[in-house]
Write a protein that holds these residues in place. Structure first.
Motif, PDB file in Angstrom:
ATOM      1  N   CYS A 120      -9.163  -3.591   5.204  1.00  0.00           N
ATOM      2  CA  CYS A 120      -7.941  -3.961   4.475  1.00  0.00           C
ATOM      3  C   CYS A 120      -7.065  -2.758   4.132  1.00  0.00           C
ATOM      4  CB  CYS A 120      -8.293  -4.724   3.204  1.00  0.00           C
ATOM      5  SG  CYS A 120      -9.173  -3.736   1.955  1.00  0.00           S
ATOM      6  N   GLY A 121      -7.685  -1.586   3.986  1.00  0.00           N
ATOM      7  CA  GLY A 121      -6.942  -0.379   3.638  1.00  0.00           C
ATOM      8  C   GLY A 121      -6.857  -0.079   2.160  1.00  0.00           C
ATOM      9  N   PHE A 175     -13.414   3.721   5.064  1.00  0.00           N
ATOM     10  CA  PHE A 175     -13.269   2.821   6.207  1.00  0.00           C
ATOM     11  C   PHE A 175     -13.972   3.387   7.437  1.00  0.00           C
ATOM     12  CE2 PHE A 175     -10.919   2.231  10.190  1.00  0.00           C
ATOM     13  CZ  PHE A 175     -11.077   0.868  10.381  1.00  0.00           C
ATOM     14  N   PHE A 215      -4.701  10.544   8.251  1.00  0.00           N
ATOM     15  CA  PHE A 215      -4.970  10.393   6.828  1.00  0.00           C
ATOM     16  C   PHE A 215      -5.380  11.713   6.179  1.00  0.00           C
ATOM     17  CE2 PHE A 215      -5.827   6.304   8.878  1.00  0.00           C
ATOM     18  CZ  PHE A 215      -4.991   5.470   8.136  1.00  0.00           C
ATOM     19  N   PHE A 232       0.106   4.518   6.197  1.00  0.00           N
ATOM     20  CA  PHE A 232       0.481   3.109   6.304  1.00  0.00           C
ATOM     21  C   PHE A 232       1.981   2.965   6.049  1.00  0.00           C
ATOM     22  CE2 PHE A 232      -3.977   1.842   4.634  1.00  0.00           C
ATOM     23  CZ  PHE A 232      -4.506   1.877   5.915  1.00  0.00           C
ATOM     24  N   TRP A 263       0.851  -1.187   0.000  1.00  0.00           N
ATOM     25  CA  TRP A 263       0.000   0.000   0.000  1.00  0.00           C
ATOM     26  C   TRP A 263       0.889   1.240   0.000  1.00  0.00           C
ATOM     27  CZ3 TRP A 263      -3.607  -2.485  -1.676  1.00  0.00           C
ATOM     28  CH2 TRP A 263      -4.597  -3.182  -1.006  1.00  0.00           C
ATOM     29  N   ALA A 315      -9.048   8.099   4.511  1.00  0.00           N
ATOM     30  CA  ALA A 315      -9.632   6.884   5.104  1.00  0.00           C
ATOM     31  C   ALA A 315     -11.112   7.064   5.415  1.00  0.00           C
ATOM     32  CB  ALA A 315      -8.876   6.508   6.374  1.00  0.00           C
ATOM     33  N   ARG A 319      -0.777  -0.951   9.654  1.00  0.00           N
ATOM     34  CA  ARG A 319      -2.141  -0.438   9.573  1.00  0.00           C
ATOM     35  C   ARG A 319      -2.735  -0.146  10.942  1.00  0.00           C
ATOM     36  NH1 ARG A 319      -4.274  -4.631   4.984  1.00  0.00           N
ATOM     37  NH2 ARG A 319      -2.757  -5.922   6.037  1.00  0.00           N
ATOM     38  N   VAL A 339      -7.698   3.511   1.267  1.00  0.00           N
ATOM     39  CA  VAL A 339      -6.624   4.478   1.508  1.00  0.00           C
ATOM     40  C   VAL A 339      -5.580   4.402   0.393  1.00  0.00           C
ATOM     41  CG1 VAL A 339      -4.772   5.154   3.081  1.00  0.00           C
ATOM     42  CG2 VAL A 339      -6.977   4.408   3.996  1.00  0.00           C
ATOM     43  N   PHE A 353      -5.710   2.328  11.749  1.00  0.00           N
ATOM     44  CA  PHE A 353      -7.092   1.847  11.701  1.00  0.00           C
ATOM     45  C   PHE A 353      -7.540   1.368  13.077  1.00  0.00           C
ATOM     46  CE2 PHE A 353      -8.151   0.620   7.003  1.00  0.00           C
ATOM     47  CZ  PHE A 353      -8.075   1.947   6.648  1.00  0.00           C
ATOM     48  N   CYS A 407     -11.968   4.993  -3.819  1.00  0.00           N
ATOM     49  CA  CYS A 407     -12.094   4.087  -2.673  1.00  0.00           C
ATOM     50  C   CYS A 407     -13.179   3.041  -2.908  1.00  0.00           C
ATOM     51  CB  CYS A 407     -12.379   4.881  -1.398  1.00  0.00           C
ATOM     52  SG  CYS A 407     -13.797   5.990  -1.518  1.00  0.00           S
TER      53      CYS A 407
END
Length: 250
Positions: free
Chosen positions: A162-163, A177, A210, A107, A102, A174, A117, A166, A120, A219
């Protein structure tokens, strides 16, 4: 099938990384993407080389730990699919595949394809729960919830953290999420009592790590669970309300 892999290798967060070339030979078209990496790693170990580090756990599209960039796309070319669910029949014999971690400031890279991560987790810790003493479990139909509301909450709860949202966002935001984690609690009666306090707390932590959302929509496209950006609009509406309601109650 035989493939050429361009894999990002980086020994640690404080050292520069670079791409390394590997040949993945005799790969079954029915193998998953992670099984293909397993085979490459087995051969690297046999040759006395260090295996490629990548995250995984359930390998069933549930835990959200497996995500990588595949040819510049989070989780690869197949929509609505996590990396662990992606099969090699998606590719053609002789293809070159570029595999990266990523790419987002929120991250930081740990090693190779593994990223941290934990931001999160901090968003969830800020309010992704219901603080009520429920006692023993209630009967299933004791609390009446309209089906449309229950379905919408379940759609939000499908987020596996999972990200990919982002990683796909040009701003490294983000919001998808965070809004999904907010919606699956805020929509239900059990979570309504703390709705605005929860929203302000979680959004505050999110913004400390973020970037900002500018409605690019990448996204939603990258999300393996195809979660709608409508939840972002819902979160923004609740956040504006929270800034007024929480100030009045302070």
């Amino acid at each position: 099938m035989n493939l050429t892999l361009q894999v990002w290798r980086q020994a640690g967060p404080d050292v520069p990384g670079s791409f390394a070339t590997y040949e993945a030979t005799d790969i079954s078209a029915d193998a998953s993407f992670l099984e293909m990496l397993d085979l490459v790693n087995e051969r690297l170990v046999l040759d006395g080389d260090e295996p490629i580090e990548f995250s995984h756990d359930c390998r069933e599209g549930i835990c959200g730990s497996c995500g990588v960039m595949i040819n510049g796309v989070p989780h690869g070319p197949q929509r609505g699919t996590a990396t662990c669910q992606l099969h090699m029949r998606t590719f053609a014999d002789g293809d070159e595949i570029v595999i990266e971690p990523w790419r987002a400031s929120g991250f930081p890279i740990v090693k190779d394809l593994v990223v941290d991560r934990s931001p999160f987790d901090e968003i969830i810790q800020a309010g992704g729960y219901v603080t009520v003493d429920t006692g023993q479990a209630q009967d299933a139909n004791l609390t009446q919830i309209p089906k449309e509301t229950a379905d919408l909450a379940m759609d939000a709860a499908a987020c596996i953290g999972c990200g990919a949202c982002v990683a796909a966002c040009p701003n490294g935001a983000a919001q998808l999420f965070t809004s999904a984690k907010l919606a699956h609690l805020n929509l239900l009666p059990q979570g309504d009592a703390e709705r605005y306090e929860r929203t302000e707390s979680m959004v505050g932590v999110m913004e400390s790590y973020f970037g900002s959302c500018t409605n690019m929509g990448e996204c939603e496209t990258a999300c393996p669970k195809e979660i709608s950006i409508d939840f972002i609009a819902m979160m923004n509406k609740d956040y504006v309300k929270a800034k007024f309601r929480n100030r009045r109650s302070a």
